[in-house]
Design an enzyme around this catalytic site. Structure first.
Site, PDB file in Angstrom:
ATOM      1  N   CYS A   2     -28.129 -35.656 -10.742  1.00  0.00           N
ATOM      2  CA  CYS A   2     -28.662 -35.516  -8.396  1.00  0.00           C
ATOM      3  C   CYS A   2     -29.565 -36.334  -7.899  1.00  0.00           C
ATOM      4  CB  CYS A   2     -28.599 -33.893  -8.686  1.00  0.00           C
ATOM      5  SG  CYS A   2     -27.190 -33.193  -9.320  1.00  0.00           S
ATOM      6  N   ARG A  27     -27.760 -41.624  -9.476  1.00  0.00           N
ATOM      7  CA  ARG A  27     -28.104 -40.035 -10.440  1.00  0.00           C
ATOM      8  C   ARG A  27     -27.222 -39.429 -10.610  1.00  0.00           C
ATOM      9  NH1 ARG A  27     -33.703 -40.157  -9.896  1.00  0.00           N
ATOM     10  NH2 ARG A  27     -33.469 -37.464  -9.737  1.00  0.00           N
ATOM     11  N   TRP A  74     -24.912 -34.547 -10.320  1.00  0.00           N
ATOM     12  CA  TRP A  74     -24.476 -33.816 -11.734  1.00  0.00           C
ATOM     13  C   TRP A  74     -24.317 -33.489 -12.383  1.00  0.00           C
ATOM     14  CZ3 TRP A  74     -26.675 -33.885 -16.636  1.00  0.00           C
ATOM     15  CH2 TRP A  74     -25.805 -34.838 -17.826  1.00  0.00           C
ATOM     16  N   ASN A 100     -32.067 -30.361  -7.526  1.00  0.00           N
ATOM     17  CA  ASN A 100     -32.244 -31.055  -8.361  1.00  0.00           C
ATOM     18  C   ASN A 100     -32.613 -30.548  -9.401  1.00  0.00           C
ATOM     19  OD1 ASN A 100     -33.598 -34.645  -9.125  1.00  0.00           O
ATOM     20  ND2 ASN A 100     -32.217 -33.518 -10.510  1.00  0.00           N
ATOM     21  N   GLY A 101     -32.237 -29.851 -10.530  1.00  0.00           N
ATOM     22  CA  GLY A 101     -32.879 -28.950 -12.341  1.00  0.00           C
ATOM     23  C   GLY A 101     -32.308 -28.307 -12.399  1.00  0.00           C
ATOM     24  N   GLU A 481     -28.554 -52.075 -28.533  1.00  0.00           N
ATOM     25  CA  GLU A 481     -28.108 -52.324 -27.021  1.00  0.00           C
ATOM     26  C   GLU A 481     -26.820 -52.781 -26.770  1.00  0.00           C
ATOM     27  OE1 GLU A 481     -29.419 -51.377 -24.758  1.00  0.00           O
ATOM     28  OE2 GLU A 481     -29.641 -51.989 -23.286  1.00  0.00           O
ATOM     29  N   LYS A 485     -24.611 -51.046 -24.317  1.00  0.00           N
ATOM     30  CA  LYS A 485     -23.871 -51.419 -22.833  1.00  0.00           C
ATOM     31  C   LYS A 485     -22.786 -51.435 -23.081  1.00  0.00           C
ATOM     32  CE  LYS A 485     -26.334 -51.428 -21.332  1.00  0.00           C
ATOM     33  NZ  LYS A 485     -28.220 -50.685 -21.683  1.00  0.00           N
ATOM     34  N   GLU A 488     -21.268 -47.729 -22.703  1.00  0.00           N
ATOM     35  CA  GLU A 488     -21.752 -47.222 -21.413  1.00  0.00           C
ATOM     36  C   GLU A 488     -21.102 -47.498 -20.471  1.00  0.00           C
ATOM     37  OE1 GLU A 488     -26.173 -46.375 -20.707  1.00  0.00           O
ATOM     38  OE2 GLU A 488     -26.007 -48.331 -20.722  1.00  0.00           O
ATOM     39  N   HIS A 504     -22.286 -49.758 -46.838  1.00  0.00           N
ATOM     40  CA  HIS A 504     -22.374 -48.544 -47.599  1.00  0.00           C
ATOM     41  C   HIS A 504     -21.442 -47.170 -46.671  1.00  0.00           C
ATOM     42  CE1 HIS A 504     -25.333 -49.829 -50.676  1.00  0.00           C
ATOM     43  NE2 HIS A 504     -26.012 -50.473 -49.693  1.00  0.00           N
ATOM     44  N   LYS A 603     -28.235 -42.431 -14.449  1.00  0.00           N
ATOM     45  CA  LYS A 603     -29.125 -43.100 -14.617  1.00  0.00           C
ATOM     46  C   LYS A 603     -30.758 -42.264 -14.778  1.00  0.00           C
ATOM     47  CE  LYS A 603     -30.997 -47.858 -13.375  1.00  0.00           C
ATOM     48  NZ  LYS A 603     -30.877 -48.205 -14.996  1.00  0.00           N
TER      49      LYS A 603
HETATM   50  C1  G6P Z   1     -30.162 -42.472 -18.928  1.00  0.00           C
HETATM   51  C2  G6P Z   1     -29.564 -43.536 -18.913  1.00  0.00           C
HETATM   52  C3  G6P Z   1     -29.753 -45.016 -19.143  1.00  0.00           C
HETATM   53  C4  G6P Z   1     -31.400 -44.723 -20.772  1.00  0.00           C
HETATM   54  C5  G6P Z   1     -32.186 -44.154 -19.729  1.00  0.00           C
HETATM   55  C6  G6P Z   1     -33.499 -43.369 -20.360  1.00  0.00           C
HETATM   56  O1  G6P Z   1     -29.470 -41.979 -20.529  1.00  0.00           O
HETATM   57  O2  G6P Z   1     -28.283 -43.608 -18.480  1.00  0.00           O
HETATM   58  O3  G6P Z   1     -29.186 -46.030 -19.205  1.00  0.00           O
HETATM   59  O4  G6P Z   1     -31.668 -45.700 -20.409  1.00  0.00           O
HETATM   60  O5  G6P Z   1     -31.369 -42.440 -19.597  1.00  0.00           O
HETATM   61  O6  G6P Z   1     -33.945 -43.564 -19.210  1.00  0.00           O
HETATM   62  P1  G6P Z   1     -35.475 -44.118 -18.894  1.00  0.00           P
HETATM   63  O7  G6P Z   1     -35.316 -44.454 -17.391  1.00  0.00           O
HETATM   64  O8  G6P Z   1     -36.387 -42.995 -19.469  1.00  0.00           O
HETATM   65  O9  G6P Z   1     -35.231 -45.415 -19.572  1.00  0.00           O
END
Ligand code: G6P
Length: 608
Positions: A2, A27, A74, A100-101, A481, A485, A488, A504, A603
């Protein structure tokens, strides 16, 4: 999680709110809404979908206002519907707010108010706050907010307008980020400071249990009992231009390309003459450093994977006992923590609720806490104490790229510095690694020059059912990672495994429709990983290899090879991550995905 924007001033209120919301879309982007006050009347518009759709509605309705608030959502409580979208208005049309919250005792408040005959219209937790305000408001906004904040539990950033106060906006914060700014005769508030950069670089980050009144004349700050206090502003050194896409079709691609500069900036002032020095930021003494028997790295998502990279690198040169934990688990386990623990919290946004709560816990248990964040003034930065700031600039694409690279750079420096303070670092290792780090920007730039090659490869594999990523030792964390990616932004199933562990269990999944991305740098584990490649080939999995330049033998196994520049073995993740990000990017693009705002993700996740 949000995004909120508020404006008081003489300019076009709706335009400023809509532009501010567009900067917050990362957000949350399932619905959006705006409310304004004009001629003593509250008007609002909401829509399911993006801010662009809201802008169309605003234009069609010719909505204007003297002050305004907006929200991009969100969903947490209540489905994605226009009714549930913010802003929410009290039944008596006197109060409107965005939130937001999560309000944890929303049901209880709702029942209480419904019993008094107040009609609710939405399924949201937020409506309980606005209806409560409407119920208690008697012409004094501050007193009403004092009563509200005493009644609600949970996390909130609230931005509120009262129908008979057409020249002021009120904000209140507990747990969710909120920043306030003022310039000339204009006042602003936002969830993310980047939305304010074009207006001002001096902002006030709201603290927990704090509220503010924003008017054309200035901002006043109060605690939740209503007592006023002075508050110091903070200067932001980010440039407004950094929040534009420039020539790139997506923020993610722009941010991938920024990585060589980000590494160079992160090293600036922290290394000189092939030696690392963090003493300007960390006033740690050798005695103090010697007493930390264990290091806990705590983070979420990509930041968590950055800490796994750090763990692998640090273990090569230091005598550290390191744990890497995801924050949402760390909090609820009984992991021994105390004054002999250095707890490092890594968060790009500095607002991730899980990481923040984990930091509070470690602090309460007496651990020495350090935060690594990209946002100066973020909640974690203000609360935790010691900090290293990554100078990556604002990252807008939801999938983290350049902040990962900044994090692994600073974590490597941290490891070297710590080992040095403890008298455990071999000077040759320091020279070798610092000098290799200085070469990373050039090597990443060389990797970016191969973008077209990676794009073509991605095209060939865009229809795959899913992907396996494998790597051993230092090649394992970038595999994690790379898989993240891909998941996501392309919504393909992608899983990373330590290459030796595949046999395994996961090997059962392999067939000709499941390609394996093998990270196989030329190091002492090369042959072992090659054996795992062979095992995968025997199950008919197509192989994509990430191998070191000059490794001709790899071509016996596959023609799908991405060559990475040679570097010191420990620093392989720095060069590996760039092609993996590009690979994910082009697969997602080929599949027509919404790259900068992938479905279901936000994010900055400010709820647990
Ligand atoms: C969310 C985002 C990720 C990010 C994670 C941690 O899940 O979608 O891309 O890595 O938060 O975020 P931060 O701001 O704590 O690094």
């Amino acid at each position: 999680m949000c995004g909120i924007m508020g404006y008081v001033g003489d300019r076009d209120t709706t335009r400023i709110i809509l532009e501010g919301l567009a900067k917050h879309e990362y957000r949350g982007y399932d619905s959006a809404g705006i409310a304004v006050i004009k001629d003593g009347k509250i008007s609002e518009l909401r829509t399911v979908g993006r801010v662009a759709q809201l802008a169309e509605k605003v234009a069609a309705a010719g909505l204007t206002g003297d002050i305004g608030i907006g929200h991009t959502r969100w969903a947490t409580h209540g489905g994605v519907t226009e009714t549930n979208a913010h802003p929410h208005i009290s039944s008596d049309d006197r109060v409107v707010l965005v939130h937001n919250g999560i309000i944890e005792n929303a049901r209880e408040i709702r029942a209480e108010l419904e019993a008094k005959g107040i009609k609710f219209h939405t399924e949201t937790d937020t409506e309980s706050a606005v209806q409560y305000l409407g119920y208690v408001y008697d012409g004094d906004p501050k007193e009403a907010i004092v009563k509200l904040t005493a009644r609600i539990r949970g996390a909130f950033a609230l931005v509120i307008m009262f129908y008979d106060k057409p020249r002021e906006i009120w904000v209140a914060r507990k747990g969710s980020p909120l920043v306030v700014g003022h310039a000339g005769n204009e006042g602003f508030c936002a969830s993310d400071p980047t939305a304010l950069l074009e207006f001002t670089h001096d902002v006030w980050f709201m603290d927990d249990d704090e509220m503010a009144q924003i008017t054309r004349e200035g901002c006043r700050f109060f605690d939740f009992s209503g007592a006023e206090h002075e508050k110091a502003s903070m200067h932001l050194d980010w440039d407004a231009a950094m929040t534009n896409r420039g020539k790139y079709p997506h923020f993610m691609l722009k941010e991938i390309h920024e990585q060589p500069d980000v590494v160079a900036h992160t090293l600036l002032g922290r290394v000189a003459d092939d030696a690392v020095d963090l003493s300007r930021e960390l006033s740690w003494t050798p005695d103090e450093a010697a007493q930390w028997k264990r290091i806990h790295f705590v983070a979420c998502g990509t930041s968590h994977y950055a800490t796994i990279v750090a763990q692998h690198i640090m273990e090569t040169f230091g005598n550290f006992e390191i744990r890497t934990e995801v924050a949402s688990e760390y909090r609820y386990r009984n992991i021994p923590t105390g004054p002999d623990t250095l707890a490092v919290f890594v968060s790009q946004s500095g607002e991730t609720a899980d990481t923040l709560h984990a930091a509070r816990l470690a602090k309460s248990r007496g651990a020495k806490c350090l935060v690594i964040t990209n946002v100066r003034g973020s909640t974690i930065h203000r609360e935790v104490g010691d900090a290293l700031i990554t100078p990556a600039g604002p990252e807008i694409g939801v999938a983290a790229t350049k902040t990962f690279t900044a994090q692994i750079t600073i974590l490597t420096l941290l490891g070297l510095y710590l080992a040095k303070l403890r008298g455990e670092l071999d000077p040759n290792t320091e020279r070798r690694l610092v000098s290799a780090l200085m070469d990373i920007p050039g090597k990443q730039a060389a990797m970016l020059d191969r973008e077209r090659e990676i794009e073509l490869l991605a095209r060939d594999f865009a229809d795959a059912r899913g992907f396996f990523f494998i790597g051993r030792g230092i090649a394992y964390p970038p595999a994690l990672e790379g898989a993240l990616k891909l998941k996501e932004i392309s919504y393909l199933h992608a899983e990373a495994y330590p290459a030796g562990e595949m046999k395994h269990g996961p090997i059962a999944l392999l067939d000709k429709e499941l390609p394996v991305v093998a990270l196989v740098p030329k190091n002492e584990l090369w042959e072992k990983t090659i054996s795992n490649i062979e095992e995968s080939m025997a199950r008919k999995s197509p192989i994509i290899a990430l191998a070191t330049e000059g490794d001709d033998q790899i071509c016996h196994y596959t023609r799908n090879v991405i060559f990475t520049p040679e570097t010191e073995p420990e620093l392989f993740p720095f060069v590996a991550v760039v092609p993996l990000q590009l690979f994910a990017y082009y697969i997602a693009r080929q599949r027509g995905c919404d790259i900068d705002m992938p479905r279901n993700l936000a994010k900055s996740v400010t709820v647990e």
